[in-house]
Design an enzyme around this catalytic site. Sequence first.
Site, short mmCIF file in Angstrom:
data_model
loop_
_atom_site.label_atom_id
_atom_site.label_comp_id
_atom_site.label_asym_id
_atom_site.label_seq_id
_atom_site.Cartn_x
_atom_site.Cartn_y
_atom_site.Cartn_z
N SER A 155 -5.09 12.91 6.29
CA SER A 155 -5.13 12.88 4.83
C SER A 155 -6.56 12.89 4.34
CB SER A 155 -4.42 11.60 4.35
OG SER A 155 -4.70 11.37 2.97
N TYR A 210 -3.40 1.89 4.72
CA TYR A 210 -2.81 3.23 4.96
C TYR A 210 -3.92 4.19 5.40
CZ TYR A 210 -1.76 8.01 3.81
OH TYR A 210 -1.65 9.39 3.87
N LYS A 219 -4.83 6.33 9.21
CA LYS A 219 -5.16 7.75 9.42
C LYS A 219 -6.49 7.89 10.16
CE LYS A 219 -1.56 9.51 7.32
NZ LYS A 219 -0.50 10.19 8.09
#
Length: 334
Positions: A126, A150, A154
């Site tokens: 992302s 979050y 990644k």
Amino acid sequence: MKETILVTGGAGFIGSHTAVELLDSGYSVVIVDNFSNSKPEVLDKIRQITGKDFKFYEEDLLNLDGISKIFDENKIDAVIHFAGLKAVGESVEKPVEYYHNNITGSLMLIKAMKKHGCKKIVFSSSATVYGVNNPVPFVEDMPTSATNPYGYTKVMIEQILRDVYVSDNEWSVSLLRYFNPIGAHKSGLIGEDPNGIPNNLLPYIGKVAVGQLPQLNVFGDDYDTPDGTGVRDYIHVCDLASGHLCALKYVLENKGVEAVNLGTGKGSSVLDVLHSFEKACGKELPYEIKPRRAGDIATCYANTDKAKRLFGWEAKHSLDEMTADGWNFIKNNF
Ligand code: WQD
């Protein structure tokens, strides 16, 4: 028949659109999903759109035996790994759940791949890994960081895959850094359909347009942007799906690790998106300016040179096409 591709999270928003592209391109597809943020009926919609079938396993990546069984029963040539929790705000409230689900789940997948000699993976990363200290447009060799659990998952999974390649140069890894995926397949049969009140802008506007929410709350109009509202690089989910097929072809033919941006290279503000969506749905939508949302940055958009150079890929859809396709799905499914 082309290679067999395992798609983790293949019932989800980007996963389902990529599964359609894979089937349309002649790949054999196996989907694994635990329906934590997707719906079983998406599977038949994929079959309806493509006229093709695929194998499906309802399984959680945390169950190593269950994931290994998929590799025992199918000769998997490559994996496209979408499965993971992805709500920024929720990750701040539930960090342990996010680290366990996203990182341990990815480690179980990698263990199963190693055990079965499958060393080719396209990972759903992302733009969030660019953090808040890099100048725009973001370039792949910039340092990565995060501002929430979050985003850290990644960053960490990208690092895990880089280290797996260092331990065994037979691996081929593509780290795809998405910007803001919106829109839907032209059929209107699949699209972004989050459970509960949406975090992301487009589905939230969609619920306002169908009268399920009273207004759009615009998180801040005092940013250093053309109209003061947040600017993002919105990309049509079907452009994103075609980017995955280019990345898959690359990993099937090469070895090594490549991080690649999948964006349009253009920024649009919250109000740009709202007004584009109003054109699509043919009505004015109520909104109110609210305070900034914690963790938001002012501007985020991609440098798209590497995707063009490495994959020969670039996004094709305009913002108005994205909102028109998004509305076509929302009006029939929300
Ligand atoms: C876009 C813009 C908001 C909702 C996140 C993740 C990213 C990726 C995409 C998973 C911002 C504004 C939003 C609303 C608003 N997810 N907004 N009112 O935050 O850019 O990216 O989703 O991979 O990793 O970080 O997307 O859609 O939440 O916000 O004003 O109700 O819309 O402030 O400027 P974001 P978003």
